[in-house]
Design a protein around this motif. Structure first.
Motif, PDB file in Angstrom:
ATOM      1  N   ALA A   1       0.988  -1.260  -0.007  1.00 32.08           N
ATOM      2  CA  ALA A   1      -0.190   0.054  -0.071  1.00 32.08           C
ATOM      3  C   ALA A   1       0.945   1.278   0.088  1.00 32.08           C
ATOM      4  CB  ALA A   1      -0.944   0.028   1.232  1.00 32.08           C
ATOM      5  N   ALA A   2       1.960   1.290   0.842  1.00 32.80           N
ATOM      6  CA  ALA A   2       2.693   2.346   0.810  1.00 32.80           C
ATOM      7  C   ALA A   2       3.537   2.620  -0.405  1.00 32.80           C
ATOM      8  CB  ALA A   2       4.003   2.216   1.695  1.00 32.80           C
ATOM      9  N   GLN A   3       3.752   1.495  -1.298  1.00 34.94           N
ATOM     10  CA  GLN A   3       4.546   1.675  -2.604  1.00 34.94           C
ATOM     11  C   GLN A   3       3.360   2.179  -3.400  1.00 34.94           C
ATOM     12  OE1 GLN A   3       5.806  -2.389  -3.093  1.00 34.94           O
ATOM     13  NE2 GLN A   3       8.120  -1.655  -2.721  1.00 34.94           N
ATOM     14  N   ARG A   4       2.240   2.049  -3.385  1.00 34.69           N
ATOM     15  CA  ARG A   4       1.186   2.310  -4.241  1.00 34.69           C
ATOM     16  C   ARG A   4       1.008   4.108  -4.041  1.00 34.69           C
ATOM     17  NH1 ARG A   4      -3.150  -0.521  -6.562  1.00 34.69           N
ATOM     18  NH2 ARG A   4      -1.696  -2.095  -6.385  1.00 34.69           N
ATOM     19  N   MET A   5       1.160   4.438  -2.901  1.00 30.93           N
ATOM     20  CA  MET A   5       0.929   5.766  -2.549  1.00 30.93           C
ATOM     21  C   MET A   5       1.838   6.355  -2.938  1.00 30.93           C
ATOM     22  SD  MET A   5      -0.892   7.909  -1.134  1.00 30.93           S
ATOM     23  CE  MET A   5      -2.029   7.065  -0.248  1.00 30.93           C
ATOM     24  N   ALA A   6       3.057   5.876  -3.422  1.00 33.54           N
ATOM     25  CA  ALA A   6       4.329   6.916  -3.869  1.00 33.54           C
ATOM     26  C   ALA A   6       4.502   6.591  -5.116  1.00 33.54           C
ATOM     27  CB  ALA A   6       5.634   6.259  -3.129  1.00 33.54           C
ATOM     28  N   ALA A   7       3.666   5.757  -5.900  1.00 30.91           N
ATOM     29  CA  ALA A   7       3.924   5.565  -7.519  1.00 30.91           C
ATOM     30  C   ALA A   7       3.318   6.722  -8.098  1.00 30.91           C
ATOM     31  CB  ALA A   7       2.995   4.211  -7.820  1.00 30.91           C
ATOM     32  N   THR A   8       3.774   6.838  -9.542  1.00 31.82           N
ATOM     33  CA  THR A   8       3.519   7.720 -10.416  1.00 31.82           C
ATOM     34  C   THR A   8       1.814   7.806 -10.769  1.00 31.82           C
ATOM     35  OG1 THR A   8       5.407   7.324 -11.680  1.00 31.82           O
ATOM     36  CG2 THR A   8       3.712   8.857 -12.673  1.00 31.82           C
ATOM     37  N   GLU A   9       1.090   6.828 -10.744  1.00 31.16           N
ATOM     38  CA  GLU A   9      -0.352   6.926 -11.068  1.00 31.16           C
ATOM     39  C   GLU A   9      -1.109   7.373  -9.668  1.00 31.16           C
ATOM     40  OE1 GLU A   9       1.181   2.627 -10.333  1.00 31.16           O
ATOM     41  OE2 GLU A   9       1.686   4.145 -11.433  1.00 31.16           O
ATOM     42  N   GLN A  10      -1.941   7.727  -9.866  1.00 32.25           N
ATOM     43  CA  GLN A  10      -2.916   8.347  -8.474  1.00 32.25           C
ATOM     44  C   GLN A  10      -3.450   6.971  -7.902  1.00 32.25           C
ATOM     45  OE1 GLN A  10      -3.207  11.545  -8.149  1.00 32.25           O
ATOM     46  NE2 GLN A  10      -4.308  11.214  -6.386  1.00 32.25           N
ATOM     47  N   PRO A  11      -3.129   6.997  -6.680  1.00 35.24           N
ATOM     48  CA  PRO A  11      -3.479   5.634  -5.994  1.00 35.24           C
ATOM     49  C   PRO A  11      -5.062   5.805  -5.648  1.00 35.24           C
ATOM     50  CG  PRO A  11      -2.679   7.602  -4.052  1.00 35.24           C
ATOM     51  CD  PRO A  11      -2.528   7.877  -5.729  1.00 35.24           C
ATOM     52  N   GLN A  12      -5.719   4.388  -5.619  1.00 38.80           N
ATOM     53  CA  GLN A  12      -6.797   4.241  -5.239  1.00 38.80           C
ATOM     54  C   GLN A  12      -7.471   4.634  -4.275  1.00 38.80           C
ATOM     55  OE1 GLN A  12      -7.263   0.003  -6.374  1.00 38.80           O
ATOM     56  NE2 GLN A  12      -7.723   0.527  -8.709  1.00 38.80           N
ATOM     57  N   PHE A  13      -6.619   4.894  -3.191  1.00 32.37           N
ATOM     58  CA  PHE A  13      -7.169   5.082  -1.768  1.00 32.37           C
ATOM     59  C   PHE A  13      -6.085   6.420  -1.289  1.00 32.37           C
ATOM     60  CE2 PHE A  13      -4.205   1.757  -2.049  1.00 32.37           C
ATOM     61  CZ  PHE A  13      -3.271   2.335  -1.186  1.00 32.37           C
ATOM     62  N   SER A  14      -6.919   7.182  -0.404  1.00 38.14           N
ATOM     63  CA  SER A  14      -6.140   8.269   0.388  1.00 38.14           C
ATOM     64  C   SER A  14      -7.262   8.830   1.450  1.00 38.14           C
ATOM     65  CB  SER A  14      -5.700   9.291  -0.841  1.00 38.14           C
ATOM     66  OG  SER A  14      -4.935  10.237   0.063  1.00 38.14           O
ATOM     67  N   PRO A  15      -6.718   8.813   2.579  1.00 36.94           N
ATOM     68  CA  PRO A  15      -5.331   8.783   3.043  1.00 36.94           C
ATOM     69  C   PRO A  15      -4.904   7.206   3.401  1.00 36.94           C
ATOM     70  CG  PRO A  15      -6.929   9.575   4.770  1.00 36.94           C
ATOM     71  CD  PRO A  15      -7.628   9.580   3.644  1.00 36.94           C
ATOM     72  N   LEU A  16      -3.816   7.078   3.306  1.00 33.23           N
ATOM     73  CA  LEU A  16      -3.240   5.756   3.759  1.00 33.23           C
ATOM     74  C   LEU A  16      -3.232   5.805   5.327  1.00 33.23           C
ATOM     75  CD1 LEU A  16      -2.298   2.946   3.605  1.00 33.23           C
ATOM     76  CD2 LEU A  16      -0.096   3.858   2.733  1.00 33.23           C
ATOM     77  N   TYR A  17      -3.453   4.936   6.046  1.00 30.99           N
ATOM     78  CA  TYR A  17      -3.171   4.854   7.464  1.00 30.99           C
ATOM     79  C   TYR A  17      -2.567   3.904   7.965  1.00 30.99           C
ATOM     80  CZ  TYR A  17      -4.523   5.520  12.564  1.00 30.99           C
ATOM     81  OH  TYR A  17      -4.646   5.632  13.875  1.00 30.99           O
ATOM     82  N   LEU A  18      -1.403   3.944   8.348  1.00 30.70           N
ATOM     83  CA  LEU A  18      -0.390   3.011   8.861  1.00 30.70           C
ATOM     84  C   LEU A  18      -0.583   2.696  10.370  1.00 30.70           C
ATOM     85  CD1 LEU A  18       2.812   3.750   6.997  1.00 30.70           C
ATOM     86  CD2 LEU A  18       1.002   1.994   6.277  1.00 30.70           C
TER      87      LEU A  18
END
Length: 489
Positions: free
Chosen positions: A174-191
């Motif tokens: 999930a963290a890698q997806r949040m940092a990726a170029t494409e827009q993530p499907q979720f926000s915010p990410l809560y760890l």
């Protein structure tokens, strides 16, 4: 001419001697500071220590006046440490070195502009010195080249350095997806993770990876405590409008230890508005805490809903396999120093509370071995890590192992001591013997006595058999892993 050359030679030698003495003094001061800093870390806790004590750099020591200079990068941090920790720092140095009579905490002479941030065509946003509304701990300058600094992000905390296993792979992905170029499907990410399990590592890793894929991005990383401090300072200096404008100009917001914002109504309200503003613009937000959003007492309901509206990724305590992988990954830094497999296995089995303590124990053991010239061994580990081991040691009994194995395989507890040879009871009995050897300090004869008075050779056979089966049989390995997690939790 020869006399002059002789005088020049003696002068050069004196200069070399003086330089060597200064170097030796600097090394001694650094060693003393390492001890003092470690003691303060235990007293203050990881959060306060990382925020205020860790950034301190040693300055000069004036032997005539007994004055030692300690440097911090900004006026704000120097004032904060002076107000709250000066007496403690001075006392610690006096105890460590009797010749230190006074400690001065001040801004590093060459770093007064360290955290300046220019926004909107060169308008200067205040650093976290005199204008406390500057939140940019990860600030640099924005000009034609874009945002290029990542101050505040630990360069060692990257995705490449993050070791994954069953307990943390979801959070890492999930963290890698949040940092990726494409827009993530979720926000915010809560760890969500307990202390020392890797949530802060992932926050830093997201920042590094996002900067790599978005070189012109503006990133803000801070703790919830730092957020509150900056917000209160902005209120006092009547600069809340500027505070809000700068905060909402960031493309990625990373906030650690969000549980510390509990009960601060004004700070919660500002964070709520900031989340709404950033989400409306498609910005990315990541929060980390030691508990789930629903367990945050004293949080305003609207803020609670924002924190949990994206993805809540749980990082479970590292199991023994992940702890072993983490140790092995760290050992690559110490090559060619040899660390025996039994030492790695011992550390993985006994230091179970969190990953930070596990790595700290390994570092302490290797540092001691290197400084004393000793070989790393199981005996050395037991002798030098007594404090860490005693804090982590939860005594698992053979009775507890037998009970857990019987529940897992659904057999009667009496089968652990029976003479029956049916495969349905022999294999669970052998697994229990294996776990007894792995998880307890009992000898083979002692374990045999707890299993109906069996001979020690029977126990040795069982341990070797299960070790071999784990290598060849995925189902057996899965059973043992599951039992280890249950017994160590």
């Amino acid at each position: 001419m020869m006399v002059q050359n002789g005088e020049n030679g003696r002068a050069a030698k004196r200069k070399i001697d003086e330089d060597l003495m200064e170097d030796a003094e600097a090394v001694n001061l650094a060693a003393d500071w390492a001890d003092i800093s470690q003691g303060l870390r235990k007293d203050l806790g990881h959060q306060l220590h990382s925020q205020w004590i860790k950034p301190i750099q040693l300055g000069g020591f004036d032997k005539e006046t007994g004055t030692l200079d300690l440097y911090l990068p900004t006026e704000f941090s120097a004032n904060w440490v002076n107000d709250r920790f000066h007496d403690r720092l001075q006392l610690a140095w006096k105890i460590m070195r009797s010749e230190v009579r006074k400690v001065r905490v001040q801004v590093h002479p060459g770093r007064r502009q360290l955290h300046e941030l220019r926004l909107d065509g060169g308008r200067r946003a205040a650093n976290d010195g005199g204008d406390a509304s500057a939140l940019a701990m990860a600030a640099g300058t924005i000009g034609d080249a874009g945002f290029t600094s990542s101050v505040g992000l630990d360069p060692s905390l990257t995705f490449a350095a993050f070791v994954t296993g069953e307990t943390n792979v979801l959070a890492c992905n999930a963290a890698q997806r949040m940092a990726a170029t494409e827009q993530p499907q979720f926000s915010p990410l809560y760890l969500k993770a307990a202390t020392g399990q890797g949530k802060t590592h992932l926050l830093h890793a997201i920042g590094h990876a996002y900067l790599s894929s978005h070189p012109r991005a503006r990133i803000f990383y801070c703790s919830a405590e730092r957020f509150m401090v900056e917000f209160v300072q902005a209120l006092k200096s009547n600069q809340t409008i500027e505070f809000k404008a700068r905060l909402r100009s960031f493309d990625l917001l990373l906030v650690d230890d969000i549980q510390f914002i509990i009960g601060k109504a004004s700070a919660q309200e500002e964070l709520l508005y900031t989340i709404d503003a950033l989400l409306a613009e498609g910005k990315r937000l990541v929060f980390a805490a030691d508990r789930a959003p629903q367990a945050l007492d004293g949080v305003e309901p609207r803020l609670l809903s924002r924190l949990s509206m994206g993805l809540v990724a749980d990082i479970q305590a590292a199991d023994i396999e992940l702890r072993r992988k983490i140790l092995e990954s760290k050992l690559t830094r110490f090559a060619p120093l040899a660390v025996p497999d039994d030492v790695v296995d011992f550390l993985a089995r006994t230091i179970t509370r969190n990953v930070r303590e596990l790595v700290g124990g390994l570092n302490k053991l290797i540092a001691y071995a290197q400084l004393t010239g000793q070989e790393v061994s199981l005996q050395l580990a037991e002798e030098q890590l007594t404090d860490i081991l005693s804090a982590n040691r939860r005594r698992i009994t053979i009775d507890e192992i037998q009970r857990t194995v019987c529940q897992f395989y659904r057999i009667d507890r009496a089968e652990m001591s029976s003479k029956r040879r049916a495969r349905a009871v022999v294999r669970p009995r052998q697994v229990a013997m294996y776990l007894a050897k792995v998880l307890t300090p009992r000898s083979y004869p002692e374990i045999g006595r707890k299993f109906g008075g069996r001979d020690h050779s029977t126990v040795i056979h069982a341990v070797r058999l299960i070790e071999d089966l784990r290598q060849r049989d995925a189902d057996m390995d899965g059973d043992v892993r599951s039992l280890l997690r249950q017994l160590e939790s």
